[in-house]
Design a protein around this motif. Structure first.
Motif, PDB file in Angstrom:
ATOM      1  N   THR A 161      -3.991   6.005  -6.922  1.00  0.00           N
ATOM      2  CA  THR A 161      -4.978   6.715  -6.105  1.00  0.00           C
ATOM      3  C   THR A 161      -5.497   5.782  -5.021  1.00  0.00           C
ATOM      4  O   THR A 161      -5.330   4.564  -5.087  1.00  0.00           O
ATOM      5  N   ARG A 162      -6.166   6.345  -4.047  1.00  0.00           N
ATOM      6  CA  ARG A 162      -6.757   5.539  -2.966  1.00  0.00           C
ATOM      7  C   ARG A 162      -7.735   4.509  -3.536  1.00  0.00           C
ATOM      8  O   ARG A 162      -7.756   3.360  -3.100  1.00  0.00           O
ATOM      9  N   ARG A 163      -8.517   4.925  -4.493  1.00  0.00           N
ATOM     10  CA  ARG A 163      -9.488   4.013  -5.110  1.00  0.00           C
ATOM     11  C   ARG A 163      -8.774   2.867  -5.845  1.00  0.00           C
ATOM     12  O   ARG A 163      -9.184   1.710  -5.742  1.00  0.00           O
ATOM     13  N   GLU A 164      -7.721   3.170  -6.571  1.00  0.00           N
ATOM     14  CA  GLU A 164      -6.958   2.128  -7.274  1.00  0.00           C
ATOM     15  C   GLU A 164      -6.343   1.150  -6.276  1.00  0.00           C
ATOM     16  O   GLU A 164      -6.371  -0.069  -6.487  1.00  0.00           O
ATOM     17  N   ILE A 165      -5.827   1.694  -5.190  1.00  0.00           N
ATOM     18  CA  ILE A 165      -5.251   0.831  -4.153  1.00  0.00           C
ATOM     19  C   ILE A 165      -6.330  -0.074  -3.563  1.00  0.00           C
ATOM     20  O   ILE A 165      -6.115  -1.287  -3.394  1.00  0.00           O
ATOM     21  N   ASP A 166      -7.480   0.473  -3.270  1.00  0.00           N
ATOM     22  CA  ASP A 166      -8.579  -0.337  -2.742  1.00  0.00           C
ATOM     23  C   ASP A 166      -9.005  -1.412  -3.744  1.00  0.00           C
ATOM     24  O   ASP A 166      -9.342  -2.526  -3.348  1.00  0.00           O
ATOM     25  N   ASP A 167      -8.976  -1.071  -5.033  1.00  0.00           N
ATOM     26  CA  ASP A 167      -9.329  -2.052  -6.068  1.00  0.00           C
ATOM     27  C   ASP A 167      -8.338  -3.216  -6.101  1.00  0.00           C
ATOM     28  O   ASP A 167      -8.710  -4.344  -6.423  1.00  0.00           O
ATOM     29  N   PHE A 168      -7.072  -2.944  -5.800  1.00  0.00           N
ATOM     30  CA  PHE A 168      -6.046  -3.984  -5.837  1.00  0.00           C
ATOM     31  C   PHE A 168      -5.909  -4.743  -4.522  1.00  0.00           C
ATOM     32  O   PHE A 168      -5.235  -5.779  -4.471  1.00  0.00           O
ATOM     33  N   ALA A 169      -6.523  -4.263  -3.475  1.00  0.00           N
ATOM     34  CA  ALA A 169      -6.373  -4.877  -2.153  1.00  0.00           C
ATOM     35  C   ALA A 169      -6.647  -6.383  -2.128  1.00  0.00           C
ATOM     36  O   ALA A 169      -5.901  -7.120  -1.478  1.00  0.00           O
ATOM     37  N   PRO A 170      -7.667  -6.899  -2.821  1.00  0.00           N
ATOM     38  CA  PRO A 170      -7.907  -8.340  -2.751  1.00  0.00           C
ATOM     39  C   PRO A 170      -6.737  -9.201  -3.254  1.00  0.00           C
ATOM     40  O   PRO A 170      -6.607 -10.361  -2.862  1.00  0.00           O
ATOM     41  N   ALA A 171      -5.895  -8.639  -4.095  1.00  0.00           N
ATOM     42  CA  ALA A 171      -4.734  -9.400  -4.581  1.00  0.00           C
ATOM     43  C   ALA A 171      -3.683  -9.580  -3.491  1.00  0.00           C
ATOM     44  O   ALA A 171      -2.926 -10.551  -3.511  1.00  0.00           O
ATOM     45  N   PHE A 172      -3.633  -8.658  -2.543  1.00  0.00           N
ATOM     46  CA  PHE A 172      -2.587  -8.652  -1.522  1.00  0.00           C
ATOM     47  C   PHE A 172      -3.068  -8.993  -0.122  1.00  0.00           C
ATOM     48  O   PHE A 172      -2.290  -9.452   0.701  1.00  0.00           O
ATOM     49  N   GLU A 173      -4.331  -8.721   0.158  1.00  0.00           N
ATOM     50  CA  GLU A 173      -4.867  -8.885   1.505  1.00  0.00           C
ATOM     51  C   GLU A 173      -5.920  -9.984   1.496  1.00  0.00           C
ATOM     52  O   GLU A 173      -7.055  -9.762   1.081  1.00  0.00           O
ATOM     53  N   HIS A 174      -5.506 -11.162   1.944  1.00  0.00           N
ATOM     54  CA  HIS A 174      -6.367 -12.341   1.832  1.00  0.00           C
ATOM     55  C   HIS A 174      -5.937 -13.407   2.842  1.00  0.00           C
ATOM     56  O   HIS A 174      -4.942 -13.233   3.554  1.00  0.00           O
ATOM     57  N   GLY A 175      -6.660 -14.472   2.881  1.00  0.00           N
ATOM     58  CA  GLY A 175      -6.415 -15.538   3.842  1.00  0.00           C
ATOM     59  C   GLY A 175      -5.056 -16.189   3.743  1.00  0.00           C
ATOM     60  O   GLY A 175      -4.494 -16.623   4.756  1.00  0.00           O
ATOM     61  N   GLN A 176      -4.482 -16.268   2.552  1.00  0.00           N
ATOM     62  CA  GLN A 176      -3.170 -16.892   2.429  1.00  0.00           C
ATOM     63  C   GLN A 176      -2.072 -16.025   3.030  1.00  0.00           C
ATOM     64  O   GLN A 176      -1.081 -16.524   3.543  1.00  0.00           O
ATOM     65  N   ARG A 234       0.833  -1.213   0.000  1.00  0.00           N
ATOM     66  CA  ARG A 234       0.000   0.000   0.000  1.00  0.00           C
ATOM     67  C   ARG A 234       0.868   1.264   0.000  1.00  0.00           C
ATOM     68  O   ARG A 234       0.608   2.201  -0.747  1.00  0.00           O
ATOM     69  N   ARG A 235       1.895   1.284   0.846  1.00  0.00           N
ATOM     70  CA  ARG A 235       2.778   2.440   0.925  1.00  0.00           C
ATOM     71  C   ARG A 235       3.511   2.659  -0.402  1.00  0.00           C
ATOM     72  O   ARG A 235       3.582   3.781  -0.905  1.00  0.00           O
ATOM     73  N   ILE A 236       4.006   1.595  -0.984  1.00  0.00           N
ATOM     74  CA  ILE A 236       4.726   1.700  -2.250  1.00  0.00           C
ATOM     75  C   ILE A 236       3.792   2.128  -3.376  1.00  0.00           C
ATOM     76  O   ILE A 236       4.132   2.981  -4.196  1.00  0.00           O
ATOM     77  N   ALA A 237       2.601   1.542  -3.418  1.00  0.00           N
ATOM     78  CA  ALA A 237       1.634   1.895  -4.470  1.00  0.00           C
ATOM     79  C   ALA A 237       1.238   3.356  -4.408  1.00  0.00           C
ATOM     80  O   ALA A 237       1.057   4.014  -5.439  1.00  0.00           O
ATOM     81  N   ALA A 238       1.118   3.902  -3.204  1.00  0.00           N
ATOM     82  CA  ALA A 238       0.719   5.303  -3.042  1.00  0.00           C
ATOM     83  C   ALA A 238       1.886   6.268  -3.227  1.00  0.00           C
ATOM     84  O   ALA A 238       1.676   7.468  -3.412  1.00  0.00           O
ATOM     85  N   GLY A 239       3.105   5.744  -3.199  1.00  0.00           N
ATOM     86  CA  GLY A 239       4.289   6.591  -3.279  1.00  0.00           C
ATOM     87  C   GLY A 239       4.458   7.267  -4.632  1.00  0.00           C
ATOM     88  O   GLY A 239       3.774   6.959  -5.612  1.00  0.00           O
ATOM     89  N   LYS A 240       5.394   8.169  -4.670  1.00  0.00           N
ATOM     90  CA  LYS A 240       5.629   8.995  -5.852  1.00  0.00           C
ATOM     91  C   LYS A 240       5.982   8.161  -7.088  1.00  0.00           C
ATOM     92  O   LYS A 240       5.555   8.488  -8.196  1.00  0.00           O
ATOM     93  N   ALA A 241       6.727   7.106  -6.915  1.00  0.00           N
ATOM     94  CA  ALA A 241       7.175   6.305  -8.062  1.00  0.00           C
ATOM     95  C   ALA A 241       6.009   5.646  -8.805  1.00  0.00           C
ATOM     96  O   ALA A 241       6.046   5.499 -10.024  1.00  0.00           O
TER      97      ALA A 241
END
Length: 163
Positions: free
Chosen positions: A138-153, A127-134
C-alpha cells in the motif's frame, strides 16, 4: 569459509581474501560480493552477518559464492552494516569508503562505477516494484519503507556516477 562465528567482527575483505585463496572463480565472486555490499548499503540491509553469506562447493576443494539470501531493508535502523568493509576500516556506513575499497575486491574504477550504476538503477525502481501486482504494498507501507531506500548514501552514490 572463515571458520568464524556470527558474533565475530569480521570484514568483507576477509571473505574476498578467502575466495581468492579457495575460489573456483574468485574474481567474479569478489565482484559479486562487492555488488552485495553496495546493494545492502543502498537498501539498509543491516542483517549482513557472516551466516548470511554462503558458499557452494564447486570442484576439488574450490568454492563459489552462493546465491544471495536473507536480504531485507530495515527502514528503522541506522545505516551501518554488521560486517566491516576491511579489517582496518570498521563497519560499512558510506559509499565513498565502499568505492575506495573496490580494488581490494579486484575491481578497476570503471568496473566499480559500472556496478554502482547498475545497483543505483535497480534500487531506484523500488517504489514501482513495491506497488506492483507481484508485491502489492500500500502507499502507507511504501512510505514506511522509504527511509531504507531514500537517504544520503543513495544521493552520494548518484554523485559518484555523475563525476
Amino acid at each position: 569459509m572463515l571458520q568464524a562465528s556470527r558474533e565475530d567482527e569480521r570484514a568483507y575483505a576477509e571473505i574476498a581474501d578467502a575466495m581468492l585463496a579457495n575460489g573456483a572463480n574468485p574474481r567474479t565472486d569478489c565482484h559479486e560480493l562487492w555488488r552485495r555490499i553496495v546493494f545492502s548499503l543502498l537498501i539498509t540491509n543491516v542483517d549482513d552477518h557472516l551466516q548470511n553469506h554462503g558458499f557452494l562447493h564447486a570442484v576439488h576443494g574450490q568454492w563459489r559464492l552462493a546465491p544471495a539470501f536473507d536480504i531485507n531493508p530495515f527502514p528503522d535502523k541506522d545505516r551501518e552494516l554488521k560486517l566491516w568493509l576491511t579489517e582496518d576500516s570498521g563497519p560499512v556506513t558510506d559509499i565513498d569508503a565502499v568505492m575506495a575499497a573496490a580494488p581490494r575486491f579486484r575491481l578497476a574504477p570503471t568496473e566499480a562505477r559500472r556496478i554502482l550504476g547498475e545497483v543505483v538503477k535497480a534500487t531506484g525502481e523500488w517504489r514501482r516494484i513495491a506497488a506492483g501486482k507481484a508485491i502489492g504494498m500500500t502507499r502507507r507501507e511504501i512510505d514506511d519503507f522509504a527511509p531504507a531506500f531514500e537517504h544520503g548514501q543513495r544521493e552520494a552514490a548518484t554523485r559518484w556516477l555523475q563525476r
